[in-house]
Structure formats: C-alpha cells, structure tokens
Write a protein that holds these residues in place. Structure first.
Motif: not given
Length: 310
Positions: A48-57, A68-70, A111-115, A145-150
């Motif tokens: 499956f493919e999925a989209a997620a949003s990690w808010p700074r708030a 950097r996100n927790s 290489i993880e994305p900055p917020a 098992d999930v792979t996360f990308a940005a």
C-alpha cells in the motif's frame, strides 16, 4: 536501508493531502491527532502507498531548535497504518481490539527531512505479511513494514506485529493478565514521595509532557497529564504502548544527564499488558550508544526494548 524510494503508484494520480482519513479507522478521537491523509493499494498484492502529514504544531514536536520531528510521530504513523489497512482493506471488524505485540523503527538522521513552517509531508510504502486468518477467513493478525520518504528519498523505516481479538477474547486476555500479574485497576496518583523531574531534565516541552516520576526506589511511569492530547487521546484500560516508549526515552535522557535525547532507532516488545495501577517502573542501562530498558510492574516484566543513539 535503501534510500532510493520508488512507490508502485497506481492509476489514480498523486496521493491526496487535502484531508485526513476517517478518525475511527485509526482509533483516534481528535481529528488533530490523525496523521494519515490517504491510503490506497498498489498493483502489488498487500503493498500500500500512503500519505501522512506531520505538523509542527503537534505536541511531540521538540522545541529545542533542532527542526526535526520526534521519532514518536514516525511510530504513531506506523500505528495508524497498522489499524487503517486491516480495517479498510482486510475486512477486520471495527469492533475488534488491536493488540500490538512488538514494534521497531529506524531513522537516518543525515537525510531525514527538516520540519518546514507548516507540516512535513511524508510518503509511506507499507507491506503486509504473515497474515493469520480463522477458518472463515477473518484476519486475526499480521505484520506491517513501512518505509518513510520525503521528496523521493527514503529516510526511515518501521514495523511491527498486531493481533485482532473480539470482545470475549480481549476480556480473556485482560482477565488472565490480572490473574497472573499486576491487577487491573483505575489509574492512581504516584506515591506521595514521588515527584516529577523538571521538564528540561526529561527533555520535554512542557511539564504536562512528563510521563515519569521519581521516588527513592527509581523511576515510575506516572504521566503528569492523564488527558494528554497525544498520549491519551481516548480512554484505555491499560498503559498504551506509546506511553511506555516515551517513558523509556525520558528515562534514558534523565539517567544520561541529557546526553542521550533523541534515538535514531528503537525496539519495543510487550510481553503482557501494563496496567494503570500500581505504577510500573522503568529500568535502563547504557552500553555505549545503545540503551536497554525494561518496564516492570509488581515485580513482573511487562515490556522491554532498546534505543540506539548517534
């Protein structure tokens, strides 16, 4: 981890990021705590493919200037996918109880994305395996098992196992846990002699983010805010796994004097339910850049795991 990320996209176009998925399918009460915005199957079975949003708030976002996100947000995204995919695509009845047996995560800090100023937009590729079914084909468990990308670059991965039990099976699990170990009981305040360390010592944003207290015998799982919007979004008859994970992280940060704050990898295995009372204890030991932790209640281990640090 292979950092090249190519999702087997279907014919429906880009994933939607306009609204969240149904909160009921990720076991969240508040829409603000729903991280997934779209989940759909690919042409490959059980992928499956999925989209997620990690808010700074979000309440877990560190206010230490690191941008950097927790890691807890990554784990929460895994948890939500581990509920949404079985309920939406595998026919698991909504009334079933989800029991997580274990989980793991790993980030590549370089290489993880900055917020950004609003939210970190994440794309996920989720693979289902080890599906267990009853004779009538009802799914009773699986691994994810999930792979996360940005921006097309994979920066993290996570996985775990989950069981789905009906009401009678869940009551049996809870009764057996109460009989064999710590009794199920309403939450109680930590012992009078215990105190919550300063937020800075636990490396949390606010006093209500603390989930540890300390007494003469060590560290206790004792959330300062039993209505914390992230950790206690909905009522639970036991201590949630996310609370145990954060309690262990805070314990390592506290015992290391702030030297070990943000793990880039971790594992947690739950061997039994951690009850709301009496307060469980967190024990941790450091071996170079790795910490081992245990959660013990009434003299009985309930969970254990490891964290790795840069």
């Amino acid at each position: 981890m292979n950092t090249s990320f190519v999702a087997p996209f279907g014919e429906e176009g880009p994933l939607s990021r306009s609204r969240t998925v149904e909160r009921e399918l990720v076991h969240r009460t508040s829409v603000a705590e729903v991280l997934l915005t779209d989940v759909r199957p690919t042409s490959t079975p059980d992928v499956f493919e999925a989209a997620a949003s990690w808010p700074r708030a979000h309440s877990t976002f560190p206010r230490d200037g690191s941008q950097r996100n927790s890691p807890l947000v990554l784990v929460e995204t895994l948890r939500q996918l581990g509920l949404y995919i079985p309920l939406r695509f595998h026919g698991v009845p909504a009334a079933r109880h989800a029991v997580i047996s274990d989980l793991h995560f790993r980030l590549i800090p370089e290489i993880e994305p900055p917020a950004g100023p609003g939210a970190t937009e994440v794309t996920c590729l989720a693979r289902v395996s080890a599906v267990r079914r009853t004779r009538d084909r009802t799914v009773t468990g699986l691994r994810l098992d999930v792979t996360f990308a940005a921006h097309g670059v994979a920066f993290g991965e996570a996985g775990g196992g989950v069981r789905f039990v009906d009401g009678a099976g869940y009551v049996a699990l809870r009764t057996r846990g109460a009989r064999d170990g710590a009794p199920a009981a309403p939450p109680t305040a930590p012992p009078a002699a215990a105190h919550h360390p300063e937020p800075a010592a636990l490396t949390v944003n606010h006093p209500q983010d603390a989930v540890l207290a300390e007494d003469a015998d060590g560290l206790l799982v004792a959330p300062a805010d039993p209505l914390h919007p992230f950790l206690f979004d909905h009522p639970s008859d036991h201590v949630p796994g996310m609370v145990l994970l954060e309690a262990a992280r805070q314990a390592v940060a506290y015992r290391s004097g702030g030297a070990l704050i943000r793990p880039y990898a971790g594992r947690l295995r739950a061997v039994r339910f951690t009850e709301l009372a009496p307060a469980a204890r967190v024990l941790c030991a450091r071996y170079h850049a790795t910490c081992v932790f245990r959660v013990v209640q009434g003299g009985t281990p309930t969970a254990y795991g490891t964290f790795s640090y840069p």
